[in-house]
Design an enzyme around this catalytic site. Structure first.
Site, short mmCIF file in Angstrom:
data_model
loop_
_atom_site.label_atom_id
_atom_site.label_comp_id
_atom_site.label_asym_id
_atom_site.label_seq_id
_atom_site.Cartn_x
_atom_site.Cartn_y
_atom_site.Cartn_z
N CYS A 8 35.67 42.76 39.41
CA CYS A 8 36.34 40.94 40.09
C CYS A 8 35.72 41.22 41.37
CB CYS A 8 37.55 41.14 39.97
SG CYS A 8 38.60 40.34 38.61
N HIS A 28 44.87 34.71 40.23
CA HIS A 28 45.71 35.49 39.61
C HIS A 28 47.16 35.26 40.16
CE1 HIS A 28 43.16 38.05 37.37
NE2 HIS A 28 42.28 38.50 38.66
#
Lengths: 138, 109, 279
Positions: C240, C199
């Site tokens: 995740c 990210h």
């Protein structure tokens, strides 16, 4: 380094190609159209089908169909376990012969729309929708 | 009656006589396709909304035959003509025999 | 070559390094209200100059679903929460509406959560809800990512929609924030990855068929096309971690709460988009 959205999609298409579900053993598009028209010719004009090129997820794919003057529009998904998706029958109260909905696609395949016109003739449109799978988003 | 099935519709409140308006409809429904299996390997039977109709003052606007390929919480957008003030009737037919209905009035602008 | 992680192979398929966003030209508006989906990164972010909402990474069709409250599939669940708000539950014979006139009283709450309360504890909205339910309604608490909880979080979050995310990271929040930051940058799991590897280092790139976002949570709970329901922040953190084959922290744990504070602060300045639509 800035990429336009177009370039991103082109690159992503290449990456996604590695993970696309294969073209299923699907009924052929011409056969499916003939199934609706009874074998009669379907014109390529007078009907439009709007569907994404790449569906972000196969369980909710937005599509639209539009065939001015149609009595009914049948939507099919050539690669689904059963090809039928929906049939829109337009009545005297309809303001136009278009409809939008959300459909499920089991994998990359042709989405087909066949319109039956008031005079008994047919028009058809189809588009390949890529359905990708596999990504770390789970 | 399937659980938690709730219709929602979006219709303008007013229109001029002869206008074409856009209508959006949604009904919360699982649209169980009949292709899924439960934890024990048994097929979960099909249970979907198989038909949706919209009529205005008794006149058919659209009548949709639906298959399991329609997504969960079936959504439709279409257009209707409004010749006069009146009432839209929206009806959804469930495989299990239930019928869900909602109505919306429209006034002349 | 010893392959310690499969991810570099996936990234190399895309052969792109750097900042790419799908919808950089698009503007998110809902009923005429314009949302901030990209803005300068908050001062505390060292490695990122600009922050982008997850909305900008999705396809045109997915973006369109969020731009109309009727088309947005989240609202089926928000409607359920509106009904729940009026439903009496528990031994005290109360509904949420017995004390809170309407959900609108929560305007602004979600934009500044999580926060440290007067007892010095880091608190999140699910804890506030369950606190009310158990202590004031005499009702059972809801599981962290249950349907009822996520629907109610959607309704409450909606009351802050359009407001700038603004979570406090200094003062009493500082130790929790530092802990969250440490977790964000810590490699874990069989794939030996941290949140930042995807990210922060690779947003905009494709990971197999997925277009990586910055992992912002300004739109949570979010309706995901993938499972056709609202997904919560801790639910996604857990997912995740499982994706990188790590043993996830528990939903509602101190670790996930600290991580939630840190990740929320990475979006300071973006608009709250709850309830959003993602893939």
């Amino acid at each position: 380094m800035n990429f336009t959205r177009r370039e991103t999609l082109a690159i992503s298409g290449a990456a996604a190609a590695a993970t696309l579900l294969p073209y299923n053993l699907m009924a052929s598009t011409p056969d499916l159209i003939a199934g609706i028209t009874g074998g009669a010719e379907a014109s390529g004009e007078g009907i439009s089908l709007t569907a994404p090129e790449i569906a972000e997820n196969g369980n909710t794919v937005p599509i639209s169909v539009d065939a001015p003057g149609a009595v009914a529009i049948t939507v099919l998904a050539a690669g689904n376990p059963t090809p039928g998706v929906a049939k829109f029958n337009f009545g005297p109260g309809s303001g136009s012969q278009n409809a939008t909905t959300r459909i499920r696609l089991a994998g990359t395949q042709d989405v087909i729309a066949v319109a039956e016109m008031a005079d008994g003739s047919f028009a058809s449109a189809h588009q390949t929708v890529k359905v990708t799978i596999g990504g770390c988003g789970g | 009656m399937a659980k938690g099935v709730k219709p929602r519709v979006k219709v303008p409140k007013t229109a001029a006589a002869g206008d074409t308006i856009t209508i959006k409809t949604l009904i919360s429904h699982k649209m169980e396709t009949g292709r899924r299996k439960d934890g024990d390997g048994n097929v979960i039977p099909r249970s979907i909304i198989n038909r949706f109709t919209c009529a205005f003052n008794g006149n058919s606007v659209v009548d949709v035959n639906m298959e399991p390929a329609i997504s969960v919480n079936p959504y439709f957008q279409f257009e209707a003509t409004v010749p006069e003030a009146g009432e839209f009737t929206f009806t959804w037919y469930d495989d299990d025999g239930s019928v869900y209905e909602t109505k919306k009035s429209i006034k002349m602008a | 070559m010893k392959i310690t992680s499969l991810l570099p192979l996936a990234f190399s398929l895309a052969a792109v390094a750097g900042v790419v966003t799908a919808g950089e030209d698009s503007t998110l508006t809902i009923e005429g209200e314009v949302f901030v989906t990209k803005t300068a990164a908050p001062a505390h972010l060292e490695n990122v100059d600009e922050i982008f909402s997850g909305w900008t990474f999705r396809t045109d069709e997915t973006q369109a679903l969020q731009m109309d409250d009727f088309d947005n599939p989240s609202f089926v669940f928000v409607d359920q929460a509106l009904d729940q708000f009026e439903t009496v539950e528990g031994s005290a014979g109360k509904a949420c509406s017995s004390c809170h006139e309407s959900a609108e009283v929560f305007s602004g709450l979600r934009a500044s959560m999580p926060r440290v309360n007067s007892d010095g504890e880091l608190e999140t909205i699910p804890e506030l809800i369950n606190g009310c339910r158990t202590e004031r309604m005499g009702a059972e608490k809801w599981k962290w990512s249950s349907g009822q909880m996520s629907a109610m979080l959607g309704l409450i979050g909606l009351q802050s929609r359009g407001m700038a995310v603004d979570v406090k990271i200094d003062g009493s929040a500082a130790p929790f924030w530092e802990k969250g930051k440490e977790i964000y940058y810590q490699r874990v799991g069989q794939l030996d990855m941290s949140c930042s590897n995807c990210h922060e280092d690779n947003y905009g790139n494709m990971i197999r068929a997925d277009h990586l976002s910055q992992g912002q949570i300004n739109g949570f709970p979010t309706y995901r096309l993938k499972n056709a329901k609202l997904n919560t922040i801790h639910g996604r953190f857990k997912g995740c971690m499982k994706n990188i084959r790590a043993t996830p922290f528990k939903e509602g744990s101190e670790e996930f709460k600290a991580l939630e504070l840190y990740v929320a602060s990475r979006a300071n300045g973006l608009s709250v988009e709850t309830p959003s639509v993602r893939n």
